[in-house]
Scaffold this motif. Structure first.
Motif, PDB file in Angstrom:
ATOM      1  N   ASP A   9      -7.584  -3.170 -15.540  1.00  0.00           N
ATOM      2  CA  ASP A   9      -6.330  -2.455 -15.278  1.00  0.00           C
ATOM      3  C   ASP A   9      -5.198  -3.471 -15.255  1.00  0.00           C
ATOM      4  O   ASP A   9      -5.387  -4.596 -14.807  1.00  0.00           O
ATOM      5  N   ASP A  10      -4.030  -3.066 -15.724  1.00  0.00           N
ATOM      6  CA  ASP A  10      -2.886  -3.976 -15.727  1.00  0.00           C
ATOM      7  C   ASP A  10      -2.076  -3.889 -14.440  1.00  0.00           C
ATOM      8  O   ASP A  10      -1.134  -4.649 -14.246  1.00  0.00           O
ATOM      9  N   GLU A  11      -2.439  -2.995 -13.540  1.00  0.00           N
ATOM     10  CA  GLU A  11      -1.777  -2.875 -12.240  1.00  0.00           C
ATOM     11  C   GLU A  11      -2.594  -3.632 -11.194  1.00  0.00           C
ATOM     12  O   GLU A  11      -3.724  -3.246 -10.867  1.00  0.00           O
ATOM     13  N   GLN A  12      -2.038  -4.703 -10.658  1.00  0.00           N
ATOM     14  CA  GLN A  12      -2.760  -5.542  -9.701  1.00  0.00           C
ATOM     15  C   GLN A  12      -3.172  -4.772  -8.453  1.00  0.00           C
ATOM     16  O   GLN A  12      -4.263  -4.979  -7.922  1.00  0.00           O
ATOM     17  N   ASP A  13      -2.313  -3.858  -7.975  1.00  0.00           N
ATOM     18  CA  ASP A  13      -2.659  -3.071  -6.781  1.00  0.00           C
ATOM     19  C   ASP A  13      -3.896  -2.216  -7.023  1.00  0.00           C
ATOM     20  O   ASP A  13      -4.753  -2.087  -6.144  1.00  0.00           O
ATOM     21  N   THR A  14      -4.003  -1.635  -8.205  1.00  0.00           N
ATOM     22  CA  THR A  14      -5.171  -0.819  -8.551  1.00  0.00           C
ATOM     23  C   THR A  14      -6.425  -1.677  -8.605  1.00  0.00           C
ATOM     24  O   THR A  14      -7.471  -1.289  -8.081  1.00  0.00           O
ATOM     25  N   LEU A  15      -6.328  -2.843  -9.232  1.00  0.00           N
ATOM     26  CA  LEU A  15      -7.476  -3.753  -9.298  1.00  0.00           C
ATOM     27  C   LEU A  15      -7.945  -4.151  -7.900  1.00  0.00           C
ATOM     28  O   LEU A  15      -9.142  -4.142  -7.617  1.00  0.00           O
ATOM     29  N   THR A  16      -6.999  -4.481  -7.049  1.00  0.00           N
ATOM     30  CA  THR A  16      -7.337  -4.911  -5.685  1.00  0.00           C
ATOM     31  C   THR A  16      -8.007  -3.792  -4.908  1.00  0.00           C
ATOM     32  O   THR A  16      -9.053  -3.989  -4.269  1.00  0.00           O
ATOM     33  N   MET A  17      -7.423  -2.589  -4.964  1.00  0.00           N
ATOM     34  CA  MET A  17      -7.968  -1.458  -4.222  1.00  0.00           C
ATOM     35  C   MET A  17      -9.377  -1.102  -4.701  1.00  0.00           C
ATOM     36  O   MET A  17     -10.300  -0.935  -3.897  1.00  0.00           O
ATOM     37  N   LEU A  18      -9.554  -0.992  -6.015  1.00  0.00           N
ATOM     38  CA  LEU A  18     -10.868  -0.645  -6.552  1.00  0.00           C
ATOM     39  C   LEU A  18     -11.889  -1.732  -6.255  1.00  0.00           C
ATOM     40  O   LEU A  18     -13.034  -1.441  -5.889  1.00  0.00           O
ATOM     41  N   SER A  19     -11.499  -2.992  -6.422  1.00  0.00           N
ATOM     42  CA  SER A  19     -12.418  -4.097  -6.164  1.00  0.00           C
ATOM     43  C   SER A  19     -12.899  -4.097  -4.717  1.00  0.00           C
ATOM     44  O   SER A  19     -14.099  -4.210  -4.445  1.00  0.00           O
ATOM     45  N   MET A  20     -11.965  -3.973  -3.782  1.00  0.00           N
ATOM     46  CA  MET A  20     -12.336  -3.974  -2.364  1.00  0.00           C
ATOM     47  C   MET A  20     -13.246  -2.793  -2.031  1.00  0.00           C
ATOM     48  O   MET A  20     -14.245  -2.959  -1.322  1.00  0.00           O
ATOM     49  N   THR A  21     -12.904  -1.624  -2.537  1.00  0.00           N
ATOM     50  CA  THR A  21     -13.705  -0.425  -2.254  1.00  0.00           C
ATOM     51  C   THR A  21     -15.121  -0.565  -2.793  1.00  0.00           C
ATOM     52  O   THR A  21     -16.098  -0.262  -2.097  1.00  0.00           O
ATOM     53  N   LEU A  22     -15.242  -1.044  -4.032  1.00  0.00           N
ATOM     54  CA  LEU A  22     -16.564  -1.174  -4.639  1.00  0.00           C
ATOM     55  C   LEU A  22     -17.377  -2.296  -3.991  1.00  0.00           C
ATOM     56  O   LEU A  22     -18.594  -2.160  -3.812  1.00  0.00           O
ATOM     57  N   LYS A  23     -16.734  -3.388  -3.617  1.00  0.00           N
ATOM     58  CA  LYS A  23     -17.443  -4.468  -2.928  1.00  0.00           C
ATOM     59  C   LYS A  23     -17.973  -3.998  -1.580  1.00  0.00           C
ATOM     60  O   LYS A  23     -19.111  -4.312  -1.206  1.00  0.00           O
ATOM     61  N   LEU A  24     -17.154  -3.217  -0.852  1.00  0.00           N
ATOM     62  CA  LEU A  24     -17.606  -2.666   0.428  1.00  0.00           C
ATOM     63  C   LEU A  24     -18.780  -1.711   0.250  1.00  0.00           C
ATOM     64  O   LEU A  24     -19.611  -1.562   1.154  1.00  0.00           O
ATOM     65  N   ALA A  25     -18.855  -1.070  -0.920  1.00  0.00           N
ATOM     66  CA  ALA A  25     -19.956  -0.154  -1.215  1.00  0.00           C
ATOM     67  C   ALA A  25     -21.201  -0.897  -1.707  1.00  0.00           C
ATOM     68  O   ALA A  25     -22.224  -0.270  -1.977  1.00  0.00           O
ATOM     69  N   GLY A  26     -21.099  -2.223  -1.853  1.00  0.00           N
ATOM     70  CA  GLY A  26     -22.268  -3.011  -2.204  1.00  0.00           C
ATOM     71  C   GLY A  26     -22.369  -3.458  -3.648  1.00  0.00           C
ATOM     72  O   GLY A  26     -23.391  -4.012  -4.049  1.00  0.00           O
ATOM     73  N   TYR A  27     -21.334  -3.235  -4.444  1.00  0.00           N
ATOM     74  CA  TYR A  27     -21.361  -3.632  -5.845  1.00  0.00           C
ATOM     75  C   TYR A  27     -20.820  -5.041  -6.028  1.00  0.00           C
ATOM     76  O   TYR A  27     -19.993  -5.512  -5.262  1.00  0.00           O
TER      77      TYR A  27
END
Length: 68
Positions: A9-27
């Motif tokens: 994604d070219d939006e840094q906020d979207t990358l950060t939000m998705l990354s944090m959410t998925l990492k917390l889910a164990g990915y």
């Protein structure tokens, strides 16, 4: 073994939000701000799934899929 997801994604906020959410889910997560970076990360990261932004300034999500 944790599943791997590549986010593009070219939006840094979207990358950060998705990354944090998925990492917390164990990915394990890799992110790319450009289509070209996503294409170069795929062979080394070997993701199980991709989350691709269709509208990108360089190479969009559809084109990344075509490259695969």
């Amino acid at each position: 073994m944790r599943k791997k997801i590549l986010i593009m994604d070219d939006e840094q906020d979207t990358l950060t939000m998705l990354s944090m959410t998925l990492k917390l889910a164990g990915y394990e997560v890799a992110s790319a701000e450009t289509g070209q970076k996503a294409i170069s990360l795929i062979p080394e990261f070997k993701p199980d799934a991709l989350i691709l932004d269709v509208m990108m300034p360089d190479i969009g999500g559809i084109e990344v899929l075509r490259e695969l």
